[in-house]
Write a protein that holds these residues in place. Structure first.
Motif, PDB file in Angstrom:
ATOM      1  N   LEU A  81       0.825  -1.197   0.000  1.00 46.91           N
ATOM      2  CA  LEU A  81       0.000   0.000   0.000  1.00 46.91           C
ATOM      3  C   LEU A  81       0.866   1.257   0.000  1.00 46.91           C
ATOM      4  CD1 LEU A  81      -2.692  -1.169   2.577  1.00 46.91           C
ATOM      5  CD2 LEU A  81      -2.850  -1.167   0.094  1.00 46.91           C
ATOM      6  N   SER A  82       2.101   1.103  -0.421  1.00 50.72           N
ATOM      7  CA  SER A  82       2.991   2.258  -0.420  1.00 50.72           C
ATOM      8  C   SER A  82       2.762   3.101  -1.673  1.00 50.72           C
ATOM      9  CB  SER A  82       4.444   1.785  -0.369  1.00 50.72           C
ATOM     10  OG  SER A  82       4.716   0.963  -1.483  1.00 50.72           O
ATOM     11  N   PHE A  83       3.153   4.326  -1.574  1.00 51.53           N
ATOM     12  CA  PHE A  83       3.049   5.246  -2.702  1.00 51.53           C
ATOM     13  C   PHE A  83       4.370   5.235  -3.456  1.00 51.53           C
ATOM     14  CE2 PHE A  83       0.138   6.864   0.447  1.00 51.53           C
ATOM     15  CZ  PHE A  83      -0.981   7.127  -0.307  1.00 51.53           C
ATOM     16  N   SER A  84       4.304   5.351  -4.756  1.00 49.32           N
ATOM     17  CA  SER A  84       5.525   5.523  -5.540  1.00 49.32           C
ATOM     18  C   SER A  84       5.194   6.360  -6.767  1.00 49.32           C
ATOM     19  CB  SER A  84       6.118   4.177  -5.941  1.00 49.32           C
ATOM     20  OG  SER A  84       5.302   3.538  -6.891  1.00 49.32           O
ATOM     21  N   ALA A  85       6.205   6.988  -7.324  1.00 40.52           N
ATOM     22  CA  ALA A  85       5.996   7.893  -8.452  1.00 40.52           C
ATOM     23  C   ALA A  85       5.451   7.167  -9.668  1.00 40.52           C
ATOM     24  CB  ALA A  85       7.310   8.573  -8.801  1.00 40.52           C
ATOM     25  N   ASP A  86       5.768   5.877  -9.814  1.00 34.29           N
ATOM     26  CA  ASP A  86       5.313   5.168 -10.999  1.00 34.29           C
ATOM     27  C   ASP A  86       3.867   4.689 -10.892  1.00 34.29           C
ATOM     28  OD1 ASP A  86       5.895   3.251  -9.103  1.00 34.29           O
ATOM     29  OD2 ASP A  86       6.697   1.809 -10.560  1.00 34.29           O
ATOM     30  N   GLU A  87       3.184   5.046  -9.838  1.00 28.98           N
ATOM     31  CA  GLU A  87       1.787   4.668  -9.697  1.00 28.98           C
ATOM     32  C   GLU A  87       0.845   5.688 -10.303  1.00 28.98           C
ATOM     33  OE1 GLU A  87       0.894   3.870  -5.608  1.00 28.98           O
ATOM     34  OE2 GLU A  87       1.825   1.908  -5.676  1.00 28.98           O
ATOM     35  N   MET A 132     -21.786   1.180 -17.607  1.00 31.41           N
ATOM     36  CA  MET A 132     -21.461  -0.120 -18.177  1.00 31.41           C
ATOM     37  C   MET A 132     -22.566  -1.099 -17.805  1.00 31.41           C
ATOM     38  SD  MET A 132     -18.521   0.179 -19.695  1.00 31.41           S
ATOM     39  CE  MET A 132     -18.080  -1.528 -19.886  1.00 31.41           C
ATOM     40  N   MET A 133     -22.914  -1.923 -18.749  1.00 25.99           N
ATOM     41  CA  MET A 133     -23.893  -2.964 -18.489  1.00 25.99           C
ATOM     42  C   MET A 133     -23.113  -4.247 -18.185  1.00 25.99           C
ATOM     43  SD  MET A 133     -26.688  -1.380 -18.684  1.00 25.99           S
ATOM     44  CE  MET A 133     -27.857  -2.705 -18.597  1.00 25.99           C
ATOM     45  N   LEU A 134     -22.848  -4.476 -16.926  1.00 23.72           N
ATOM     46  CA  LEU A 134     -22.096  -5.646 -16.503  1.00 23.72           C
ATOM     47  C   LEU A 134     -22.947  -6.474 -15.565  1.00 23.72           C
ATOM     48  CD1 LEU A 134     -18.704  -3.995 -15.518  1.00 23.72           C
ATOM     49  CD2 LEU A 134     -19.177  -5.270 -17.582  1.00 23.72           C
ATOM     50  N   ASP A 135     -22.779  -7.776 -15.623  1.00 27.41           N
ATOM     51  CA  ASP A 135     -23.436  -8.586 -14.610  1.00 27.41           C
ATOM     52  C   ASP A 135     -22.484  -8.699 -13.419  1.00 27.41           C
ATOM     53  OD1 ASP A 135     -21.594 -10.665 -15.097  1.00 27.41           O
ATOM     54  OD2 ASP A 135     -22.977 -11.745 -16.405  1.00 27.41           O
ATOM     55  N   ALA A 136     -22.968  -9.256 -12.339  1.00 27.14           N
ATOM     56  CA  ALA A 136     -22.186  -9.319 -11.100  1.00 27.14           C
ATOM     57  C   ALA A 136     -20.892 -10.109 -11.291  1.00 27.14           C
ATOM     58  CB  ALA A 136     -23.023  -9.928  -9.991  1.00 27.14           C
ATOM     59  N   LYS A 137     -20.936 -11.180 -12.050  1.00 24.06           N
ATOM     60  CA  LYS A 137     -19.739 -11.995 -12.253  1.00 24.06           C
ATOM     61  C   LYS A 137     -18.679 -11.223 -13.033  1.00 24.06           C
ATOM     62  CE  LYS A 137     -17.905 -16.370 -13.934  1.00 24.06           C
ATOM     63  NZ  LYS A 137     -16.605 -15.826 -13.809  1.00 24.06           N
ATOM     64  N   GLN A 138     -19.084 -10.488 -14.063  1.00 26.31           N
ATOM     65  CA  GLN A 138     -18.123  -9.707 -14.837  1.00 26.31           C
ATOM     66  C   GLN A 138     -17.458  -8.655 -13.957  1.00 26.31           C
ATOM     67  OE1 GLN A 138     -21.007  -8.535 -17.824  1.00 26.31           O
ATOM     68  NE2 GLN A 138     -19.745  -9.473 -19.424  1.00 26.31           N
ATOM     69  N   LEU A 139     -18.256  -7.977 -13.146  1.00 25.79           N
ATOM     70  CA  LEU A 139     -17.707  -6.958 -12.256  1.00 25.79           C
ATOM     71  C   LEU A 139     -16.760  -7.585 -11.239  1.00 25.79           C
ATOM     72  CD1 LEU A 139     -17.541  -4.041 -11.420  1.00 25.79           C
ATOM     73  CD2 LEU A 139     -19.554  -4.389  -9.986  1.00 25.79           C
ATOM     74  N   ALA A 140     -17.162  -8.716 -10.668  1.00 25.24           N
ATOM     75  CA  ALA A 140     -16.307  -9.400  -9.692  1.00 25.24           C
ATOM     76  C   ALA A 140     -14.986  -9.813 -10.332  1.00 25.24           C
ATOM     77  CB  ALA A 140     -17.018 -10.611  -9.118  1.00 25.24           C
ATOM     78  N   ASP A 141     -15.038 -10.288 -11.566  1.00 32.15           N
ATOM     79  CA  ASP A 141     -13.813 -10.684 -12.267  1.00 32.15           C
ATOM     80  C   ASP A 141     -12.888  -9.491 -12.481  1.00 32.15           C
ATOM     81  OD1 ASP A 141     -14.624 -13.321 -12.362  1.00 32.15           O
ATOM     82  OD2 ASP A 141     -15.316 -13.225 -14.442  1.00 32.15           O
ATOM     83  N   ILE A 142     -13.457  -8.339 -12.785  1.00 34.43           N
ATOM     84  CA  ILE A 142     -12.645  -7.138 -12.979  1.00 34.43           C
ATOM     85  C   ILE A 142     -12.030  -6.696 -11.652  1.00 34.43           C
ATOM     86  CG2 ILE A 142     -12.738  -4.676 -13.581  1.00 34.43           C
ATOM     87  CD1 ILE A 142     -14.860  -5.488 -15.708  1.00 34.43           C
ATOM     88  N   VAL A 143     -12.820  -6.709 -10.578  1.00 31.82           N
ATOM     89  CA  VAL A 143     -12.314  -6.310  -9.257  1.00 31.82           C
ATOM     90  C   VAL A 143     -11.191  -7.252  -8.819  1.00 31.82           C
ATOM     91  CG1 VAL A 143     -12.911  -6.097  -6.800  1.00 31.82           C
ATOM     92  CG2 VAL A 143     -14.433  -5.157  -8.550  1.00 31.82           C
ATOM     93  N   ARG A 144     -11.309  -8.532  -9.150  1.00 35.00           N
ATOM     94  CA  ARG A 144     -10.295  -9.518  -8.749  1.00 35.00           C
ATOM     95  C   ARG A 144      -8.950  -9.282  -9.440  1.00 35.00           C
ATOM     96  NH1 ARG A 144     -10.789 -13.908  -6.598  1.00 35.00           N
ATOM     97  NH2 ARG A 144      -9.900 -15.213  -8.211  1.00 35.00           N
ATOM     98  N   GLN A 145      -8.916  -8.461 -10.482  1.00 33.75           N
ATOM     99  CA  GLN A 145      -7.667  -8.155 -11.167  1.00 33.75           C
ATOM    100  C   GLN A 145      -6.857  -7.073 -10.445  1.00 33.75           C
ATOM    101  OE1 GLN A 145      -8.210  -7.489 -15.423  1.00 33.75           O
ATOM    102  NE2 GLN A 145      -9.980  -8.842 -15.367  1.00 33.75           N
ATOM    103  N   LEU A 146      -7.468  -6.414  -9.478  1.00 35.37           N
ATOM    104  CA  LEU A 146      -6.760  -5.396  -8.711  1.00 35.37           C
ATOM    105  C   LEU A 146      -5.662  -6.053  -7.876  1.00 35.37           C
ATOM    106  CD1 LEU A 146      -9.804  -3.377  -7.330  1.00 35.37           C
ATOM    107  CD2 LEU A 146      -8.111  -2.524  -8.962  1.00 35.37           C
ATOM    108  N   PRO A 147      -4.597  -5.315  -7.560  1.00 33.91           N
ATOM    109  CA  PRO A 147      -3.609  -5.843  -6.612  1.00 33.91           C
ATOM    110  C   PRO A 147      -4.316  -6.174  -5.287  1.00 33.91           C
ATOM    111  CG  PRO A 147      -2.799  -3.855  -7.680  1.00 33.91           C
ATOM    112  CD  PRO A 147      -4.244  -3.991  -8.068  1.00 33.91           C
ATOM    113  N   PRO A 148      -3.812  -7.172  -4.532  1.00 33.76           N
ATOM    114  CA  PRO A 148      -4.510  -7.637  -3.330  1.00 33.76           C
ATOM    115  C   PRO A 148      -4.933  -6.556  -2.340  1.00 33.76           C
ATOM    116  CG  PRO A 148      -2.699  -9.102  -3.826  1.00 33.76           C
ATOM    117  CD  PRO A 148      -2.594  -7.941  -4.783  1.00 33.76           C
ATOM    118  N   GLY A 149      -4.055  -5.597  -2.055  1.00 37.47           N
ATOM    119  CA  GLY A 149      -4.408  -4.542  -1.097  1.00 37.47           C
ATOM    120  C   GLY A 149      -5.548  -3.680  -1.597  1.00 37.47           C
TER     121      GLY A 149
END
Length: 190
Positions: free
Chosen positions: A94-100, A114-131
């Motif tokens: 969760l650190s800050f860096s200039a390249d972020e 966006m017209m997304l179903d819950a699974k599509q949205l969940a799949d997109i959220v799961r691509q975020l870094p863990p923190g």
């Protein structure tokens, strides 16, 4: 059909059939909760099992004043967060860096719908870094405040706020790119 109150009472009496029924009643919903915080179904199943061990251990503390499902959900979320903290595969950065700077995106009222179903949205959220994923889920999905999140994760409240904003902006960027890609595909077919 057994009421939830009776089911809890039977579980507290140690009846295996009641424990099985309680598990079956909530397992599929709670697996979805666990999966939102992990990167694999296998990890989500581990969290689910650990969470249900806690549910049965602390069931005597459930007073019946609120919704049993909400009480179980809170245990699952806490179990998932603890799993993330102790599993090196999910170490939060969760650190800050200039390249972020690529995470920063101006949020405006004219963001694309966006017209997304819950699974599509969940799949997109799961691509975020863990923190980012954990903070986004805790705030946007579970409704925890940044003060509560900071306490749960052992971070500053400001860090929770900024990481939520970064996660949200990153998701918006991805959704805009997906929207553009979809439009281009549609026009190409015409």
């Amino acid at each position: 059909m057994t009421t939830e109150h009776q089911l809890v009472q039977d579980c507290l009496k140690g009846k295996p059939s009641a424990q099985k029924a309680l598990y079956e009643l909530f397992a599929s919903r709670m697996l979805g909760v666990c999966y939102r915080y992990t990167k694999s179904m296998s990890d989500a199943e581990d969290v689910l099992q650990e969470g249900f061990v806690k549910v049965f251990h602390y069931l005597s503390q459930f007073r019946g004043e609120g919704d049993l499902g909400a009480w179980i959900r809170r245990i699952m979320v806490t179990t998932a967060i603890n799993y993330l903290k102790k599993n090196s595969r999910y170490q939060f950065d969760l650190s800050f860096s200039a390249d972020e700077n690529h995470f920063l995106h101006p949020v405006s009222p004219d963001d694309p719908e966006m017209m997304l179903d819950a699974k599509q949205l969940a799949d997109i959220v799961r691509q975020l870094p863990p923190g980012y994923q954990a903070i986004f889920n805790l705030h946007a999905i579970e409704g925890y405040t940044h003060v509560e999140i900071s306490s749960m994760l052992g971070i500053h409240e400001g860090t929770s706020r900024s990481q939520y904003a970064r996660a949200r902006n990153l998701l918006i960027t991805w959704l805009e790119k997906e929207s553009e890609s979809t439009k281009q595909t549609r026009y190409a077919r015409s």
